[in-house]
Design a protein around this motif. Structure first.
Motif, PDB file in Angstrom:
ATOM      1  N   UNK A  49       0.830  -1.195   0.000  1.00  0.00           N
ATOM      2  CA  UNK A  49       0.000   0.000   0.000  1.00  0.00           C
ATOM      3  C   UNK A  49       0.869   1.250   0.000  1.00  0.00           C
ATOM      4  N   UNK A  50       2.172   1.093   0.118  1.00  0.00           N
ATOM      5  CA  UNK A  50       3.080   2.233   0.161  1.00  0.00           C
ATOM      6  C   UNK A  50       3.554   2.557  -1.247  1.00  0.00           C
ATOM      7  N   UNK A  51       3.581   3.820  -1.600  1.00  0.00           N
ATOM      8  CA  UNK A  51       4.132   4.242  -2.878  1.00  0.00           C
ATOM      9  C   UNK A  51       3.274   3.808  -4.048  1.00  0.00           C
ATOM     10  N   UNK A  52       3.659   4.209  -5.244  1.00  0.00           N
ATOM     11  CA  UNK A  52       2.878   3.851  -6.426  1.00  0.00           C
ATOM     12  C   UNK A  52       2.977   2.362  -6.708  1.00  0.00           C
ATOM     13  N   UNK A  53       1.876   1.790  -7.196  1.00  0.00           N
ATOM     14  CA  UNK A  53       1.921   0.380  -7.566  1.00  0.00           C
ATOM     15  C   UNK A  53       2.292   0.265  -9.038  1.00  0.00           C
ATOM     16  N   UNK A  54       2.251  -0.935  -9.574  1.00  0.00           N
ATOM     17  CA  UNK A  54       2.700  -1.156 -10.945  1.00  0.00           C
ATOM     18  C   UNK A  54       1.781  -0.506 -11.964  1.00  0.00           C
ATOM     19  N   UNK A  55       0.569  -0.112 -11.548  1.00  0.00           N
ATOM     20  CA  UNK A  55      -0.338   0.554 -12.469  1.00  0.00           C
ATOM     21  C   UNK A  55      -0.110   2.058 -12.481  1.00  0.00           C
ATOM     22  N   UNK A  56       0.749   2.564 -11.593  1.00  0.00           N
ATOM     23  CA  UNK A  56       1.052   3.986 -11.565  1.00  0.00           C
ATOM     24  C   UNK A  56       0.192   4.779 -10.596  1.00  0.00           C
ATOM     25  N   UNK A  57      -0.635   4.104  -9.811  1.00  0.00           N
ATOM     26  CA  UNK A  57      -1.477   4.812  -8.838  1.00  0.00           C
ATOM     27  C   UNK A  57      -0.796   4.804  -7.476  1.00  0.00           C
ATOM     28  N   UNK A  58      -0.877   5.920  -6.770  1.00  0.00           N
ATOM     29  CA  UNK A  58      -0.333   5.994  -5.420  1.00  0.00           C
ATOM     30  C   UNK A  58      -1.389   5.631  -4.401  1.00  0.00           C
ATOM     31  N   UNK A  59      -1.055   5.743  -3.134  1.00  0.00           N
ATOM     32  CA  UNK A  59      -2.048   5.463  -2.097  1.00  0.00           C
ATOM     33  C   UNK A  59      -3.197   6.458  -2.209  1.00  0.00           C
ATOM     34  N   UNK A  60      -4.387   6.006  -1.830  1.00  0.00           N
ATOM     35  CA  UNK A  60      -5.558   6.858  -1.941  1.00  0.00           C
ATOM     36  C   UNK A  60      -5.572   7.867  -0.798  1.00  0.00           C
ATOM     37  N   UNK A  61      -5.265   9.110  -1.121  1.00  0.00           N
ATOM     38  CA  UNK A  61      -5.272  10.200  -0.152  1.00  0.00           C
ATOM     39  C   UNK A  61      -6.248  11.233  -0.679  1.00  0.00           C
ATOM     40  N   UNK A  62      -7.253  11.597   0.131  1.00  0.00           N
ATOM     41  CA  UNK A  62      -8.238  12.559  -0.359  1.00  0.00           C
ATOM     42  C   UNK A  62      -7.609  13.933  -0.581  1.00  0.00           C
ATOM     43  N   UNK A  63      -8.096  14.624  -1.595  1.00  0.00           N
ATOM     44  CA  UNK A  63      -7.625  15.978  -1.862  1.00  0.00           C
ATOM     45  C   UNK A  63      -8.239  16.922  -0.837  1.00  0.00           C
ATOM     46  N   UNK A  64      -7.777  18.162  -0.877  1.00  0.00           N
ATOM     47  CA  UNK A  64      -8.293  19.168   0.062  1.00  0.00           C
ATOM     48  C   UNK A  64      -9.787  19.387  -0.147  1.00  0.00           C
ATOM     49  N   UNK A  65     -10.218  19.445  -1.402  1.00  0.00           N
ATOM     50  CA  UNK A  65     -11.645  19.655  -1.668  1.00  0.00           C
ATOM     51  C   UNK A  65     -12.460  18.448  -1.210  1.00  0.00           C
ATOM     52  N   UNK A  66     -11.917  17.230  -1.362  1.00  0.00           N
ATOM     53  CA  UNK A  66     -12.617  16.033  -0.893  1.00  0.00           C
ATOM     54  C   UNK A  66     -12.721  16.025   0.624  1.00  0.00           C
ATOM     55  N   UNK A  67     -11.634  16.432   1.281  1.00  0.00           N
ATOM     56  CA  UNK A  67     -11.675  16.505   2.760  1.00  0.00           C
ATOM     57  C   UNK A  67     -12.693  17.540   3.211  1.00  0.00           C
ATOM     58  N   UNK A  68     -12.735  18.664   2.519  1.00  0.00           N
ATOM     59  CA  UNK A  68     -13.694  19.710   2.853  1.00  0.00           C
ATOM     60  C   UNK A  68     -15.122  19.212   2.661  1.00  0.00           C
ATOM     61  N   UNK A  69     -15.341  18.500   1.571  1.00  0.00           N
ATOM     62  CA  UNK A  69     -16.659  17.946   1.292  1.00  0.00           C
ATOM     63  C   UNK A  69     -17.047  16.914   2.353  1.00  0.00           C
ATOM     64  N   UNK A  70     -16.106  16.038   2.706  1.00  0.00           N
ATOM     65  CA  UNK A  70     -16.395  15.023   3.732  1.00  0.00           C
ATOM     66  C   UNK A  70     -16.712  15.672   5.065  1.00  0.00           C
TER      67      UNK A  70
END
Length: 173
Positions: A49-70
């Motif tokens: 779950x650490x760092x980007x995986x082989x598909x190029x996606x990193x760990x799921x971290x919400x953006x500032x706007x997503x955090x604000x929405x949540x």
């Protein structure tokens, strides 16, 4: 069919909450080709779950706007829950306060009641006028006065041998 409709409703709710529209072909049904693609994608995933995986996606971290929405959604839900349970909360708060108040009467009021008790120890049944006077002197309610005398007679009066003979004589008359 019900499961498909339920998934569609969840998608719609998610879309209305996040404002992000899902792409075409992301409905609730899945073809055999989609299942094979998921299996092959799972084989590519290395499990970390650490760092980007082989598909190029990193760990799921919400953006500032997503955090604000949540946070906004959380506050709205909290407000709705408070409104829905407001009456229950008030009832529980009153019950807690009532239980805190329950207990012994203040010392100055009991001293007035005990003084009356001592002066009428042979027949400690106050008249209605006596009770009204005690209500004024103590600031207690009539029910509290009545209960105090009932409890006092139960605790103290019948255990005294001299008053028990007085009680028997009163009953005979």
């Amino acid at each position: 069919m019900e499961a498909v409709m339920a998934c569609w409703e969840i998608e719609q709710s998610l879309q209305s909450l996040t404002g992000v529209s899902l792409g075409e072909g992301t409905g609730a049904t899945m073809s055999d080709d989609d299942e094979e693609q998921i299996d092959s994608d799972a084989n590519l995933f290395d499990g970390s779950m650490e760092g980007p995986d082989s598909l190029g996606f990193g760990p799921l971290v919400p953006t500032e706007s997503e955090r604000s929405l949540m946070e906004r959604v959380r506050q709205e839900l909290k407000h709705e829950l408070k409104q829905g349970y407001k009456e229950k909360i008030v009832d529980i708060r009153e019950e807690i306060l009532r239980k805190r108040r329950a207990g012994k009467l203040p010392g100055d009021t009991t001293s007035v009641l005990k003084a009356w008790w001592q002066s009428h120890s042979k027949w400690p049944y106050p008249t209605e006028e006596d009770k009204a006077k005690l209500v004024q002197e103590t600031g207690l309610q009539l029910k509290q006065i009545n209960n105090w005398f009932i409890n006092q007679r139960k605790r103290n009066w019948h255990s005294n041998p001299s008053t028990s003979t007085v009680l028997k004589n009163k009953r005979k008359k």
